[in-house]
Design a protein around this motif. Structure first.
Motif, mmCIF file in Angstrom:
data_model
loop_
_atom_site.group_PDB
_atom_site.id
_atom_site.type_symbol
_atom_site.label_atom_id
_atom_site.label_comp_id
_atom_site.label_asym_id
_atom_site.label_seq_id
_atom_site.Cartn_x
_atom_site.Cartn_y
_atom_site.Cartn_z
ATOM 1 N N UNK A 12 0.832 -1.201 0.000
ATOM 2 C CA UNK A 12 0.000 0.000 0.000
ATOM 3 C C UNK A 12 0.866 1.251 0.000
ATOM 4 N N UNK A 13 0.215 2.391 -0.175
ATOM 5 C CA UNK A 13 0.826 3.701 0.028
ATOM 6 C C UNK A 13 0.299 4.264 1.341
ATOM 7 N N UNK A 14 1.208 4.616 2.246
ATOM 8 C CA UNK A 14 0.817 5.090 3.576
ATOM 9 C C UNK A 14 1.571 6.374 3.892
ATOM 10 N N UNK A 15 0.838 7.383 4.347
ATOM 11 C CA UNK A 15 1.467 8.623 4.800
ATOM 12 C C UNK A 15 1.276 8.752 6.308
ATOM 13 N N UNK A 16 2.271 9.343 6.971
ATOM 14 C CA UNK A 16 2.240 9.500 8.432
ATOM 15 C C UNK A 16 3.046 10.749 8.747
ATOM 16 N N UNK A 17 2.362 11.838 9.090
ATOM 17 C CA UNK A 17 3.039 13.116 9.305
ATOM 18 C C UNK A 17 2.570 13.741 10.617
ATOM 19 N N UNK A 18 3.536 14.044 11.474
ATOM 20 C CA UNK A 18 3.241 14.679 12.759
ATOM 21 C C UNK A 18 3.918 16.042 12.808
ATOM 22 N N UNK A 19 3.112 17.084 13.062
ATOM 23 C CA UNK A 19 3.615 18.441 13.232
ATOM 24 C C UNK A 19 3.107 18.969 14.563
ATOM 25 N N UNK A 20 4.032 19.127 15.523
ATOM 26 C CA UNK A 20 3.663 19.531 16.880
ATOM 27 C C UNK A 20 2.624 18.561 17.426
ATOM 28 N N UNK A 21 1.418 19.040 17.719
ATOM 29 C CA UNK A 21 0.399 18.182 18.306
ATOM 30 C C UNK A 21 -0.702 17.789 17.326
ATOM 31 N N UNK A 22 -0.396 17.857 16.047
ATOM 32 C CA UNK A 22 -1.355 17.422 15.029
ATOM 33 C C UNK A 22 -0.725 16.307 14.198
ATOM 34 N N UNK A 23 -1.434 15.203 14.069
ATOM 35 C CA UNK A 23 -0.948 14.069 13.286
ATOM 36 C C UNK A 23 -1.953 13.775 12.185
#
Length: 259
Positions: free
Chosen positions: A114-125
């Motif tokens: 699959x294609x999976x994205x996972x991005x965390x910026x400060x307190x937002x994921x």
């Protein structure tokens, strides 16, 4: 020089290594669906539990003991096996071929590339899962140490604690495609987790229907919330529970395939 044939000594040395995920970064989210949906999707001898609980995760694995870094997701429903609670896996998208092979062949997990994205910026994921050009699962989490619902923590603690095992079914399809070479076998496996970070989260879930990844079938009746964690996870050796009559399991045996 490498070889297609490995010595017995080499294989013995490998067998002692634990399957470890170092500093695994995960967002696990929980929602309740309709009891009749759970009943439809569970293969016998698994039965619905008292609560129609669904849990899903999206993970970033920066280092493992067996493969390069990769990402993974999973979809599970709460099940009862002779009075023991566990999570039955319906889907496990993944970005690494070796991780997919190991999960399918050893654990019986329905893994698909699959294609999976996972991005965390400060307190937002933000995370998403796509296959065949369809982004069928998309989530946004606010890591503010709050759940969506006030009773979420008590429900998660009771019905989805850390030591809850996973139920999967292993089988081998017949060479002529007519059934099974090896009978479907219900197995159980567990994971230990050493936490470094834990944050409760309010989550927003968006799912789009996909013919090959029908996550929308797990209708969201009530979103409980999510938990963001960073931990070192160790997959423990599994155990065999029982064989399942082939014709009983056949309608449920397609979750590993795109039909």
């Amino acid at each position: 020089m490498g070889s297609f044939v490995k010595s017995i000594e080499y294989l013995k040395a490998l067998s002692g290594h634990a399957t470890t995920f170092y500093d695994a970064e995960m967002l696990t989210l929980y929602w309740e669906t309709k009891p009749e949906i759970i009943a439809k999707l569970l293969p016998p001898p698994l039965k619905p539990a008292k609560r129609p609980l669904v849990h899903a995760f999206v993970a970033n694995y920066p280092k493992t003991s067996f493969a390069p870094p990769y990402k993974e997701a999973g979809l599970f429903i709460l099940a009862d096996y002779n009075g023991e609670l566990g999570m039955y896996c319906l889907s496990m998208p993944i970005t690494d071929g070796m991780g997919m092979a190991m999960g399918r062949e050893i654990c019986g997990l329905p893994k698909k590339m699959s294609d999976i994205s996972f991005e965390k910026n400060d307190n937002v994921l933000k995370a998403s899962v796509s296959r065949h050009g369809i982004e069928f699962f998309n989530i946004t989490a606010s890591l503010n140490d709050k759940f969506n619902e006030s009773d979420a923590k008590s429900i998660i603690d009771e019905y989805s604690p850390d030591d809850l095992p996973y139920f999967n079914v292993k089988y081998s399809k017949a060479i002529d495609g007519s059934g099974f070479d090896l009978p479907p076998t219900l197995v159980k496996q567990s994971i230990t987790k050493d936490y470094k970070v834990t944050k409760d989260a309010e989550v927003r879930i968006n799912m789009i229907d996909s013919p090959t990844d029908p996550w929308t079938e797990l209708e969201v009746v009530r979103v409980l919330g999510g938990v963001y964690t960073v931990s070192t996870n160790v997959l423990l050796k599994g155990t065999v529970l029982e064989q399942i009559p082939p014709m009983t399991y056949l309608p449920y045996a397609q979750i590993k395939w795109d039909f």
